[in-house]
Design a protein around this motif. Structure first.
Motif, PDB file in Angstrom:
ATOM      1  N   SER A  58       3.885 -11.478   7.594  1.00  0.00           N
ATOM      2  CA  SER A  58       4.307 -10.138   7.163  1.00  0.00           C
ATOM      3  C   SER A  58       5.772  -9.915   7.515  1.00  0.00           C
ATOM      4  O   SER A  58       6.120  -9.357   8.561  1.00  0.00           O
ATOM      5  N   GLY A  59       6.629 -10.408   6.650  1.00  0.00           N
ATOM      6  CA  GLY A  59       8.051 -10.153   6.802  1.00  0.00           C
ATOM      7  C   GLY A  59       8.924 -11.370   7.036  1.00  0.00           C
ATOM      8  O   GLY A  59      10.137 -11.230   7.201  1.00  0.00           O
ATOM      9  N   ILE A  60       8.337 -12.574   7.051  1.00  0.00           N
ATOM     10  CA  ILE A  60       9.161 -13.772   7.256  1.00  0.00           C
ATOM     11  C   ILE A  60       9.990 -14.036   5.982  1.00  0.00           C
ATOM     12  O   ILE A  60       9.426 -14.265   4.906  1.00  0.00           O
ATOM     13  N   ARG A  61      11.300 -13.954   6.130  1.00  0.00           N
ATOM     14  CA  ARG A  61      12.188 -14.141   4.983  1.00  0.00           C
ATOM     15  C   ARG A  61      13.296 -15.161   5.226  1.00  0.00           C
ATOM     16  O   ARG A  61      13.988 -15.549   4.281  1.00  0.00           O
ATOM     17  N   SER A  62      13.519 -15.533   6.501  1.00  0.00           N
ATOM     18  CA  SER A  62      14.656 -16.406   6.802  1.00  0.00           C
ATOM     19  C   SER A  62      14.360 -17.259   8.032  1.00  0.00           C
ATOM     20  O   SER A  62      13.375 -17.014   8.757  1.00  0.00           O
TER      21      SER A  62
ATOM     22  N   GLY B  88      -6.598  -2.243  -0.391  1.00  0.00           N
ATOM     23  CA  GLY B  88      -5.814  -1.080   0.007  1.00  0.00           C
ATOM     24  C   GLY B  88      -5.480  -0.196  -1.196  1.00  0.00           C
ATOM     25  O   GLY B  88      -5.764  -0.545  -2.344  1.00  0.00           O
ATOM     26  N   TRP B  89      -4.872   0.952  -0.906  1.00  0.00           N
ATOM     27  CA  TRP B  89      -4.408   1.871  -1.960  1.00  0.00           C
ATOM     28  C   TRP B  89      -3.066   1.356  -2.461  1.00  0.00           C
ATOM     29  O   TRP B  89      -2.041   1.496  -1.797  1.00  0.00           O
ATOM     30  N   ARG B  90      -3.117   0.656  -3.598  1.00  0.00           N
ATOM     31  CA  ARG B  90      -1.911  -0.031  -4.076  1.00  0.00           C
ATOM     32  C   ARG B  90      -1.456   0.566  -5.401  1.00  0.00           C
ATOM     33  O   ARG B  90      -1.916   0.182  -6.480  1.00  0.00           O
ATOM     34  N   PRO B  91      -0.531   1.531  -5.331  1.00  0.00           N
ATOM     35  CA  PRO B  91      -0.133   2.276  -6.523  1.00  0.00           C
ATOM     36  C   PRO B  91       0.368   1.400  -7.665  1.00  0.00           C
ATOM     37  O   PRO B  91       0.058   1.669  -8.833  1.00  0.00           O
ATOM     38  N   ARG B  92       1.099   0.333  -7.341  1.00  0.00           N
ATOM     39  CA  ARG B  92       1.658  -0.437  -8.471  1.00  0.00           C
ATOM     40  C   ARG B  92       0.544  -1.076  -9.302  1.00  0.00           C
ATOM     41  O   ARG B  92       0.594  -1.053 -10.535  1.00  0.00           O
ATOM     42  N   ASP B  93      -0.458  -1.644  -8.626  1.00  0.00           N
ATOM     43  CA  ASP B  93      -1.562  -2.253  -9.378  1.00  0.00           C
ATOM     44  C   ASP B  93      -2.359  -1.181 -10.103  1.00  0.00           C
ATOM     45  O   ASP B  93      -2.817  -1.381 -11.231  1.00  0.00           O
TER      46      ASP B  93
ATOM     47  N   ALA C 158       0.826  -1.204   0.000  1.00  0.00           N
ATOM     48  CA  ALA C 158       0.000   0.000   0.000  1.00  0.00           C
ATOM     49  C   ALA C 158       0.868   1.265   0.000  1.00  0.00           C
ATOM     50  O   ALA C 158       1.919   1.322   0.632  1.00  0.00           O
ATOM     51  N   SER C 159       0.397   2.231  -0.761  1.00  0.00           N
ATOM     52  CA  SER C 159       0.882   3.612  -0.737  1.00  0.00           C
ATOM     53  C   SER C 159       2.403   3.745  -0.793  1.00  0.00           C
ATOM     54  O   SER C 159       3.019   3.323  -1.762  1.00  0.00           O
ATOM     55  N   THR C 160       3.025   4.300   0.224  1.00  0.00           N
ATOM     56  CA  THR C 160       4.480   4.515   0.176  1.00  0.00           C
ATOM     57  C   THR C 160       5.268   3.235   0.443  1.00  0.00           C
ATOM     58  O   THR C 160       6.489   3.236   0.387  1.00  0.00           O
ATOM     59  N   GLU C 161       4.576   2.175   0.767  1.00  0.00           N
ATOM     60  CA  GLU C 161       5.179   0.860   1.055  1.00  0.00           C
ATOM     61  C   GLU C 161       6.093   0.918   2.279  1.00  0.00           C
ATOM     62  O   GLU C 161       6.991   0.100   2.449  1.00  0.00           O
ATOM     63  N   ARG C 162       5.861   1.880   3.137  1.00  0.00           N
ATOM     64  CA  ARG C 162       6.691   1.977   4.341  1.00  0.00           C
ATOM     65  C   ARG C 162       6.377   0.862   5.338  1.00  0.00           C
ATOM     66  O   ARG C 162       7.270   0.388   6.035  1.00  0.00           O
TER      67      ARG C 162
ATOM     68  N   HIS D 115      -1.039  -7.904   6.408  1.00  0.00           N
ATOM     69  CA  HIS D 115      -1.254  -8.256   5.006  1.00  0.00           C
ATOM     70  C   HIS D 115      -0.014  -7.899   4.165  1.00  0.00           C
ATOM     71  O   HIS D 115      -0.123  -7.483   3.011  1.00  0.00           O
ATOM     72  N   GLY D 116       1.159  -8.043   4.786  1.00  0.00           N
ATOM     73  CA  GLY D 116       2.379  -7.699   4.056  1.00  0.00           C
ATOM     74  C   GLY D 116       2.451  -6.219   3.709  1.00  0.00           C
ATOM     75  O   GLY D 116       3.096  -5.844   2.728  1.00  0.00           O
ATOM     76  N   GLY D 117       1.792  -5.385   4.518  1.00  0.00           N
ATOM     77  CA  GLY D 117       1.818  -3.939   4.258  1.00  0.00           C
ATOM     78  C   GLY D 117       0.960  -3.525   3.078  1.00  0.00           C
ATOM     79  O   GLY D 117       1.123  -2.435   2.532  1.00  0.00           O
ATOM     80  N   ARG D 118       0.026  -4.363   2.674  1.00  0.00           N
ATOM     81  CA  ARG D 118      -0.779  -4.067   1.476  1.00  0.00           C
ATOM     82  C   ARG D 118      -2.085  -3.357   1.790  1.00  0.00           C
ATOM     83  O   ARG D 118      -2.825  -2.997   0.883  1.00  0.00           O
ATOM     84  N   GLN D 119      -2.398  -3.183   3.077  1.00  0.00           N
ATOM     85  CA  GLN D 119      -3.687  -2.571   3.409  1.00  0.00           C
ATOM     86  C   GLN D 119      -3.521  -1.167   4.016  1.00  0.00           C
ATOM     87  O   GLN D 119      -3.819  -0.189   3.369  1.00  0.00           O
ATOM     88  N   VAL D 120      -3.055  -1.084   5.272  1.00  0.00           N
ATOM     89  CA  VAL D 120      -2.901   0.231   5.908  1.00  0.00           C
ATOM     90  C   VAL D 120      -1.429   0.617   5.887  1.00  0.00           C
ATOM     91  O   VAL D 120      -0.630   0.091   6.665  1.00  0.00           O
ATOM     92  N   ASP D 121      -1.073   1.518   4.978  1.00  0.00           N
ATOM     93  CA  ASP D 121       0.314   1.968   4.977  1.00  0.00           C
ATOM     94  C   ASP D 121       0.524   2.841   6.209  1.00  0.00           C
ATOM     95  O   ASP D 121      -0.366   3.578   6.634  1.00  0.00           O
ATOM     96  N   GLY D 122       1.711   2.735   6.800  1.00  0.00           N
ATOM     97  CA  GLY D 122       1.963   3.449   8.053  1.00  0.00           C
ATOM     98  C   GLY D 122       1.554   2.641   9.270  1.00  0.00           C
ATOM     99  O   GLY D 122       1.727   3.082  10.404  1.00  0.00           O
ATOM    100  N   ALA D 123       0.990   1.455   9.037  1.00  0.00           N
ATOM    101  CA  ALA D 123       0.572   0.603  10.169  1.00  0.00           C
ATOM    102  C   ALA D 123       1.797   0.004  10.856  1.00  0.00           C
ATOM    103  O   ALA D 123       2.872  -0.098  10.276  1.00  0.00           O
ATOM    104  N   VAL D 124       1.580  -0.396  12.088  1.00  0.00           N
ATOM    105  CA  VAL D 124       2.623  -1.029  12.901  1.00  0.00           C
ATOM    106  C   VAL D 124       3.142  -2.292  12.198  1.00  0.00           C
ATOM    107  O   VAL D 124       2.377  -3.026  11.566  1.00  0.00           O
ATOM    108  N   ALA D 125       4.451  -2.504  12.300  1.00  0.00           N
ATOM    109  CA  ALA D 125       5.038  -3.738  11.761  1.00  0.00           C
ATOM    110  C   ALA D 125       4.437  -4.927  12.502  1.00  0.00           C
ATOM    111  O   ALA D 125       4.184  -4.859  13.711  1.00  0.00           O
TER     112      ALA D 125
END
Ligand code: FNR
Length: 388
Positions: free
Chosen positions: A313-317, A179-184, A43-47, A281-291
């Motif tokens: 949301s964030g599992i990579r290793s 969510g507001w998803r600029p890339r899509d 979502a949005s700035t993807e922060r 949701h992997g940051g795809r819904q509320v941008d600026g939301a808590v990690a």
């Protein structure tokens, strides 16, 4: 389980990169811009998507030595999650519209997860019918519900999943709309995406009864089916009380996904949920939301003794899994890395991404001095916020 590790030690050069970040880089090169943008976008700035990953850096594992846990047979990764026995505390996250990524879509994911003894969660927005995925997904799969605004369709989906052998229903609470998803939005492919994510509906007798003409009949009939689906996807009416209503349609345990506030966790468990997935949701819904990882300790403290707590949301290793479990999760959902694997190499790519995570987890756990995931708790970690 960690054949991929021993093959590497023996000098075999793998077909695909050995890190989640490497898979993403290769996927950016090789997948269509539509498929890559759909998977990678948030979502949005993807922060929040970035914060999900950064949160793991705020905790450091403090390895213990001389405990005899380094031998592969000294370790046990298996867990029981809501009556589902898993070889490791990992399930594949529900990811919709997988046909955009690879024609084998959910069937490849369900089959590979079953082969490796981990769980899988099938999305409502799947590109294959529930029964077709169930047929290849073994015993340990759950069904994720996006509750459509037509309750009879919702009930039908839940009953089909239950009849097909799902072991739990995962109600996604964070997506009453997209969510507001600029890339899509920039790719302008949302109508195309929608048409690839409605197989659960097109195969549903109640949904079909809402259509004037069967979708197979003509392009226009298919377009009408998509529009009918669009009209029911965003269910703005869903409330806490619906958790109890859902429980009337199925005897399966209910897990609510997308919880990041401890009050919400308490409320859904009071309403009858057997578990929660701490997730944004992997940051795809509320941008600026808590990690998600930052939300986990409070949620675990609120309901961990009476409900199952999962995290995504964030599992990579492997270390990420260790940290999530140490902070109170019973298991994790693994998302984007295997989706890149699917896009790059179909079922082989899913298998690669999952084996990579499982081997990394197993080796990390053993080298950190633990023989089983049950030994992980907050004392295993040190917060790096305060500095050394
Ligand atoms: C998702 N997610 C998701 N969640 C859900 O409940 N139903 C779904 O259909 C989907 N679809 C979906 C598609 C794509 C491309 C992504 C990336 C995510 C969210 C998913 O289950 C999970 O919460 C996130 O993927 C976790 O974030 P990471 O770890 O993948 O970044």
């Amino acid at each position: 389980q960690n054949e991929i590790y021993f093959a590497g030690l023996g000098g075999t050069v793998p077909d695909l990169p050995m890190t989640a970040a490497g898979l993403e880089v290769l996927a950016r090169e090789r997948l269509s811009p539509e498929a890559f943008g759909y998977i990678a976008g948030s979502a949005s700035t993807e922060r929040t998507a970035a914060a999900n990953l950064a949160a793991f850096d705020r905790y450091a594992i403090v390895p213990r030595m001389l405990r005899g846990t380094a031998a592969a047979d000294a370790r046990d990764l298996s867990v029981d999650v809501l009556g589902t026995r898993l070889a490791a505390p990992v399930l594949t996250a529900p990811i919709g519209v997988l046909e955009l990524v690879h024609p084998d879509a959910e069937r490849a994911v369900g089959a590979v997860a079953a082969e490796l003894g981990v769980g899988s969660v099938l999305s409502t927005a799947a590109s294959s019918a529930i029964e077709d995925v169930a047929a290849v997904s073994g015993e340990n799969w759950w069904y994720q519900l996006y509750w459509p605004s037509d309750d009879e369709v919702a009930e039908s989906l839940v009953k089909r999943a239950t009849a097909a052998g799902a072991k739990a229903i995962v109600l996604t609470a964070d997506t009453p709309g997209m969510g507001w998803r600029p890339r899509d939005l920039e790719l302008g492919h949302l109508p195309f995406l929608q048409a690839k994510g409605i197989a659960n509906y097109l195969s549903d007798p109640v949904f079909r009864s809402r259509l004037a003409n069967p979708p197979e009949e003509s392009t226009e009939a298919m377009q009408m089916a998509v529009l009918t689906w669009v009209s029911m996807f965003g269910n703005h009416a869903i409330r806490l009380g619906d958790v109890a209503r859902l429980a009337r349609w199925t005897d399966l345990p209910i897990v609510v996904k997308g919880i990041v506030h401890s009050d919400d966790a308490r409320a859904v468990v009071d309403a009858g949920a057997a578990g929660v997935v701490v997730s944004n949701h992997g940051g795809r819904q509320v941008d600026g939301a808590v990690a998600a990882l930052d939300a986990l300790p409070d949620v675990a403290a609120a309901v961990g003794d009476r409900a199952t707590v999962l995290l995504d949301s964030g599992i990579r290793s492997g270390a990420d899994v260790v940290k999530a479990l140490a902070l109170g999760a019973d298991a994790v959902l693994y998302g984007r890395p295997w989706v890149y694997g699917l896009g790059l190499a179909g079922a082989d790519g899913v298998r690669h991404a999952l084996r990579m995570l499982l081997a990394d987890l197993d080796v990390t756990l053993g080298l950190a001095g633990f023989a089983s995931v049950a030994e992980l708790d907050r004392r295993v970690l040190r917060s790096t916020l305060a500095g050394p």
